[in-house]
Design a protein around this motif. Structure first.
Motif, short mmCIF file in Angstrom:
data_model
loop_
_atom_site.label_atom_id
_atom_site.label_comp_id
_atom_site.label_asym_id
_atom_site.label_seq_id
_atom_site.Cartn_x
_atom_site.Cartn_y
_atom_site.Cartn_z
N PRO A 9 0.82 -1.21 0.00
CA PRO A 9 0.00 0.00 0.00
C PRO A 9 0.85 1.26 0.00
CG PRO A 9 0.00 -1.02 2.17
CD PRO A 9 0.77 -1.94 1.26
N LEU A 10 0.47 2.22 -0.84
CA LEU A 10 1.18 3.50 -0.95
C LEU A 10 0.16 4.63 -0.96
CD1 LEU A 10 3.67 2.46 -3.76
CD2 LEU A 10 4.21 2.73 -1.35
N LYS A 11 0.53 5.76 -0.41
CA LYS A 11 -0.32 6.94 -0.34
C LYS A 11 0.16 7.99 -1.35
CE LYS A 11 -2.58 5.74 3.50
NZ LYS A 11 -3.91 5.25 3.40
N PRO A 12 -0.70 8.95 -1.69
CA PRO A 12 -0.24 10.05 -2.55
C PRO A 12 1.02 10.70 -1.99
CG PRO A 12 -2.61 10.11 -2.38
CD PRO A 12 -2.14 9.06 -1.41
N LEU A 13 1.93 11.04 -2.88
CA LEU A 13 3.25 11.59 -2.63
C LEU A 13 4.31 10.53 -2.34
CD1 LEU A 13 2.43 14.78 -0.50
CD2 LEU A 13 2.86 14.64 -2.96
N ASP A 14 3.93 9.30 -2.02
CA ASP A 14 4.92 8.25 -1.79
C ASP A 14 5.66 7.95 -3.10
OD1 ASP A 14 4.17 7.95 0.86
OD2 ASP A 14 3.11 6.05 0.56
#
Length: 157
Positions: free
Chosen positions: A88-93
């Protein structure tokens, strides 16, 4: 670290550290070109809260190593590095780092662009986005296919 390095990992990476490792590998390196891809908060008109990346362990690394080898056949490079994150990755990662080394910038730029273009369409990764409308799997973009076609046309020219 070998001159060609492929890493699939959940952890983030540090661009400065990775470039320093590449440069230290060979004093003949005159150019290091990097591409860093990041998670956007918007895709195809929908807000993206999270992206989850999955891959086929073993096959993914082999696929990317073969892409690097194709680049080395086209341009006189010293090596390349690909770090691709999964999970899982979030925006800006940060998602991916592609770096190519050569004596001169032209070869390094071309090799780096070639590797990311092939990686986007040929490496076995699957992306799922979490949007307000629910989870959705992301297909390859037409623009990614067009970028790949550019290199395929160059090979036959």
């Amino acid at each position: 670290m070998s001159l060609n390095d492929v890493r699939i990992q959940a952890e983030d990476f540090d661009l400065t550290t990775e470039v320093a490792r590449l440069r230290a590998a060979n004093p003949k390196i005159g150019a290091v070109v990097t591409f860093v891809g990041a998670v956007r908060d918007l895709n195809e008109g929908a807000s993206v809260a999270e992206m989850e990346l999955e891959h086929y362990p073993g096959m993914t690394e082999q696929s990317i190593a073969a892409i690097i080898e194709q680049a080395k056949l086209r341009w006189p490079t010293f090596g390349a590095l690909v770090i691709h994150r999964v999970g899982p990755l979030k925006p800006l990662d940060q998602i991916v780092l592609v770096a190519a080394t050569a004596a001169h910038r032209g070869e390094a730029f071309a090799a780096c662009e070639f590797i990311i273009d092939y990686l986007k369409t040929e490496a076995p990764f699957w992306k799922k986005e979490i949007t307000p409308g629910g989870a959705r799997w992301v297909d390859a973009r037409v623009s990614d296919d067009a970028a790949l076609a550019k290199w395929q046309g160059a090979a036959s020219a």
